[in-house]
Design an enzyme around this catalytic site. Structure first.
Site, PDB file in Angstrom:
ATOM      1  N   GLY A  30      13.861 -23.503 -16.388  1.00 20.00           N
ATOM      2  CA  GLY A  30      14.420 -24.392 -15.378  1.00 20.00           C
ATOM      3  C   GLY A  30      14.429 -23.695 -14.039  1.00 20.00           C
ATOM      4  O   GLY A  30      13.921 -22.585 -13.905  1.00 20.00           O
ATOM      5  N   PHE A  77      16.796 -22.344 -12.787  1.00 16.41           N
ATOM      6  CA  PHE A  77      17.725 -21.223 -12.772  1.00 16.41           C
ATOM      7  C   PHE A  77      17.410 -20.157 -13.796  1.00 16.41           C
ATOM      8  O   PHE A  77      18.170 -19.234 -13.974  1.00 16.41           O
ATOM      9  CB  PHE A  77      19.148 -21.734 -13.001  1.00 16.41           C
ATOM     10  CG  PHE A  77      19.451 -22.917 -12.152  1.00 16.41           C
ATOM     11  CD1 PHE A  77      19.402 -22.811 -10.786  1.00 16.41           C
ATOM     12  CD2 PHE A  77      19.734 -24.138 -12.727  1.00 16.41           C
ATOM     13  CE1 PHE A  77      19.649 -23.901  -9.996  1.00 16.41           C
ATOM     14  CE2 PHE A  77      19.991 -25.226 -11.935  1.00 16.41           C
ATOM     15  CZ  PHE A  77      19.944 -25.115 -10.564  1.00 16.41           C
ATOM     16  N   ASP A  87      22.319 -32.545  -9.429  1.00 12.64           N
ATOM     17  CA  ASP A  87      20.954 -32.610  -9.959  1.00 12.64           C
ATOM     18  C   ASP A  87      20.869 -33.553 -11.157  1.00 12.64           C
ATOM     19  O   ASP A  87      20.434 -33.163 -12.238  1.00 12.64           O
ATOM     20  CB  ASP A  87      20.460 -31.200 -10.307  1.00 12.64           C
ATOM     21  CG  ASP A  87      18.938 -31.103 -10.300  1.00 12.64           C
ATOM     22  OD1 ASP A  87      18.291 -32.086  -9.866  1.00 12.64           O
ATOM     23  OD2 ASP A  87      18.397 -30.075 -10.734  1.00 12.64           O
TER      24      ASP A  87
END
Ligand SMILES: *[C@@H]1O[C@H](CO)[C@@H](O)[C@H](O)[C@H]1NC(C)=O
Ligand SMILES: *[C@@H]1O[C@H](CO)[C@@H](O)[C@H](O)[C@H]1NC(C)=O
Ligand SMILES: *[C@@H]1O[C@H](CO)[C@@H](O)[C@H](O)[C@H]1NC(C)=O
Ligand SMILES: *[C@@H]1O[C@H](CO)[C@@H](O)[C@H](O)[C@H]1NC(C)=O
Ligand SMILES: *[C@@H]1O[C@H](CO)[C@@H](O)[C@H](O)[C@H]1NC(C)=O
Length: 671
Positions: free
Chosen positions: A366, A368, A482
């Site tokens: 992802g 992150f 998000d």
């Protein structure tokens, strides 16, 4: 020397064990109670993660989500006007971030707290028995987390509790100085402090005081309440301490303790206590692993060895029994296991769970970091483990603080954060594993597998409910930032669960505060967010509107037109269809069967939520009400969707809740 003690520090914390420390010197317990200036010869019943470390009583050792108890080794058959005083130190795991607290307890049995849970239950209650009068429990809590569920006034308070954690009286930690002014104290300062609890059996009055170590007992108590203990407690009781940690943790230590069941507690000997405090400092420095054997020098007599052998045999038997009980219980109640499970999240455990973060266990990458599937060896629980590296030290600290908040969020439509582990500059976040993957794959994947209308509508309602909880129901406003199909995960019953909440914002903490990175995903970003770079509840609602359309239409928020290769916004595409009188033609062709009214509701509400003007968007509570058909969606025309706030008609159509367009930037902002 402390022959038996190293054994206890090695016991698995999740096994709730009772070990009796008996030494001849303290075997006699008179009716006037006891005074312990250090615990190396104390007669105590201890369980959970509690242990005697040096001369101190260490109730919790810094592990997350853990529980520890210690009781005086024998019951008191009649307590009337009792009095007690103790000195404690709470050392938070990260400078000024600590979790949960400790409590002085008087309870009917010594094992009544064995089913207690960590975190907000403070190691005293569980979700079943909290508030039940059959608990027969009196407690004075030193709580280091604010929990609105229990009406806590702030994150640093002292409370008097009877059978529940909703205190009958509580106050911010501190004390009244001789001139009458209130002086606050931080419970997690890592400094020693003293507590006094006095009860008068005639007036049923209980006083609680707190003061810095070596200061006089304050004249004016911090808390003063009327409690009829005769009606709460049975005649025969145990006195002791309960302590717990949460996602964040602290080391909770007791330095000295004096108790008298029928009169004034004997004073503590401060010159003896200073040595115990040194032991605590040593424990803190060496982490939670205390090697007492090494400390006590080399002189071990034959008698001690015999004692050790006998104790070892005894402990082994107890472990076997406890293991049996534990396994039986773990099988019976999954919840218990999950609640305690996170305590064991060391880097080693997580590495073992993922075959050393092997690529074969990779679930995805992802924005992150990488996400792995893991199988926790102890609990055999499937988890998803996300590796994140905040960009700075400061970022890490805020990250941890905010993750603590996220750890407290509980909703059936949010992916549950089970805990975290810190490894060098990396954070490992442990979540519930969602066996059916992300909604994104199901909607847009290559495979034929799809979700029918019933489930899609259900997922929309679920995510609306989860988002409503983040925006409105929790003590702080959490902006997701998000929302998109790939952040919606499906559990084994195909319920939608929102993942990654708050992380978008969290991640930005590490970066320069002056450059606002636009968090979000194209196609879901509200126009004012792109312009001003400021996330609000209204920008979440916008993204949720696009998400609703995506689920109903099975089409991505931005799709390239087959005919001319131009990108088309999903919202525009649906509005065009509506204007040409074929709104329902936009429904996903993969859906063989769907409920026309529901599909129409979802499409129109989706468009309304993604209205270009923030104040025209409904708040999530209203969205929920429309979806469950508590409130009828107002009849509006497609032309309303292109109105700007300057148009005269616009004002007549505002249906949103007043707060939705206001700017509240996420976790740190209150309502
Ligand atoms: C209180 O506990 C008793 C005994 O465990 C149980 O029968 C009863 O249902 C509980 N009451 C509530 C309100 O939970
Ligand atoms: C009261 O005493 C405290 C210290 O005990 C002192 O800091 C404070 O200034 C005093 N306040 C007044 C009003 O005298
Ligand atoms: C509680 O404090 C009040 C005020 O200082 C005092 O009058 C009372 O005697 C105290 N009660 C007990 C049980 O110590
Ligand atoms: C306290 O509780 C006991 C037992 O329930 C009762 O007998 C007594 O009258 C109560 N005292 C007061 C002052 O309410
Ligand atoms: C207090 O503790 C010190 C050090 O352990 C000891 O020497 C002293 O005798 C104790 N005092 C009393 C009154 O017990």
């Amino acid at each position: 020397t402390h022959p038996a003690i190293p054994e206890t520090t090695m016991l698995p914390h999740s096994l709730l064990l009772c070990l009796l420390f008996l030494t001849p010197t303290s075997a006699s317990y008179a009716n006037d109670g006891f005074a312990y200036d250090g615990f190396s010869h104390a007669m105590l019943l201890i369980d959970g993660v509690a242990s005697i470390a040096g001369r101190a009583l260490m109730l919790t050792d810094g592990a997350a989500q853990s529980v520890g108890h210690a009781y005086y080794g024998s019951r008191f058959d009649s307590i009337s006007s009792f009095s007690t005083t103790f000195v404690f130190i709470i050392t938070p795991s990260y400078s000024d971030l600590g979790g949960y607290g400790l409590a002085f307890t008087i309870s009917a049995t010594a094992d009544s707290l064995l089913d207690a849970l960590p975190s907000q239950y403070m190691g005293i209650f569980n979700s079943q028995n909290i508030g039940n009068v059959t608990n027969h429990l009196f407690a004075v809590e030193l709580d280091t987390i604010r929990n609105s569920e229990f009406g806590d006034i702030d994150a640093n308070h002292v409370g008097i509790d009877v059978n529940t954690l909703v205190s009958i009286n509580s106050h911010t930690a501190g004390y009244y100085t001789p001139n009458g002014t209130f002086s606050p104290l931080s419970l997690i300062s890592g400094k020693p402090m003293q507590v006094w609890v006095d009860y008068d059996d005639n007036s049923h009055h209980v006083n609680v005081s707190l003061a810095p170590y070596l200061e006089e007992k304050p004249q004016r108590p911090l808390l003063s309440s009327t409690v009829n203990l005769t009606s709460i407690l049975p005649s025969s009781v145990y006195v002791g301490f309960a302590s717990a940690t949460g996602t964040l943790s602290s080391i909770h230590s007791i330095i000295g303790w004096s108790f008298n069941p029928n009169g004034e507690a004997k004073p503590l000997n401060y010159s003896a206590l200073s040595g115990v405090i040194q032991d605590v400092r040593r424990n803190d420095q060496s982490g939670s692993q205390v090697q007492l054997g090494a400390q006590s020098g080399s002189h071990i007599s034959g008698g001690v060895i015999t004692t050790v052998v006998i104790l070892s045999v005894f402990i082994t038997i107890v472990i076997i029994i406890a293991l049996y009980v534990y396994m039986k219980k773990a099988r019976k109640s999954g919840e218990w296991e999950i609640d305690c499970g996170s305590s064991s999240f060391t880097y080693k455990d997580l590495a073992a769970a993922t075959n050393g973060f092997s690529d074969r266990m990779l679930l995805g990458k992802g924005g992150f970091g990488k996400v792995y599937k893991g199988l926790l060896q102890n609990s055999k629980q499937d988890v998803a483990i996300k590796r994140v590296s905040p960009e700075s030290k400061q970022g890490m600290k805020e990250f941890i603080a905010e993750i603590t908040i996220l750890g407290h969020l509980r909703h059936r439509n949010l992916v549950q954060l089970l805990g975290y582990s810190r490894h060098k500059s990396e954070l490992l976040l442990v979540y519930d594993y969602m066996p059916n993957g992300s909604l994104d794959r199901v909607l847009h994947g290559q495979d034929k597998r799809t979700v029918d209308w019933f489930h899609r509508f259900n997922i929309i309602k679920g995510i609306a409910s989860g988002l409503c909880y983040l925006h409105e129901d929790w003590e702080k406003v959490v902006i997701h930032r998000d929302i998109k199909a790939s952040n919606v995960l499906l559990d084994n019953e195909m319920n939608g669960r929102l993942g990654d909440f708050g992380l978008a914002r969290l991640h930005n903490h590490g970066t320069d505060a002056h450059t606002t990175h636009l968090a979000g995903t194209w196609g879901y970003i509200a126009p004012e967010l792109a312009r001003l770079g400021r996330a609000t509840k209204a920008t979440d609602v916008f993204a949720f509107g696009v998400f609703m359309l995506e689920v109903a239409c099975g089409r991505r928020p931005i799709q390239v037109n087959d005919s001319d290769g131009e990108p088309v916004l999903l919202t525009d595409w649906v509005v065009d269809a509506w204007e040409s009188g074929s709104l329902l033609k936009t429904v996903d062709p993969k859906l063989e069967d769907y409920v026309r009214e529901e599909a129409e509701l979802v499409l129109k509400l989706g468009l309304l939520c993604s209205h270009p003007v923030p104040s025209a968007r409904p708040c999530m509570r209203l969205v929920m009400q429309y979806l469950v058909k508590d409130v009828l969606l107002p009849d509006f025309q497609s032309s309303f969707l292109s109105l700007t706030s300057r148009d005269e008609e616009f004002g007549q159509h505002i249906l949103s809740c007043p707060s939705v367009a206001t700017t509240i930037t996420g976790l740190s902002g209150g309502r």
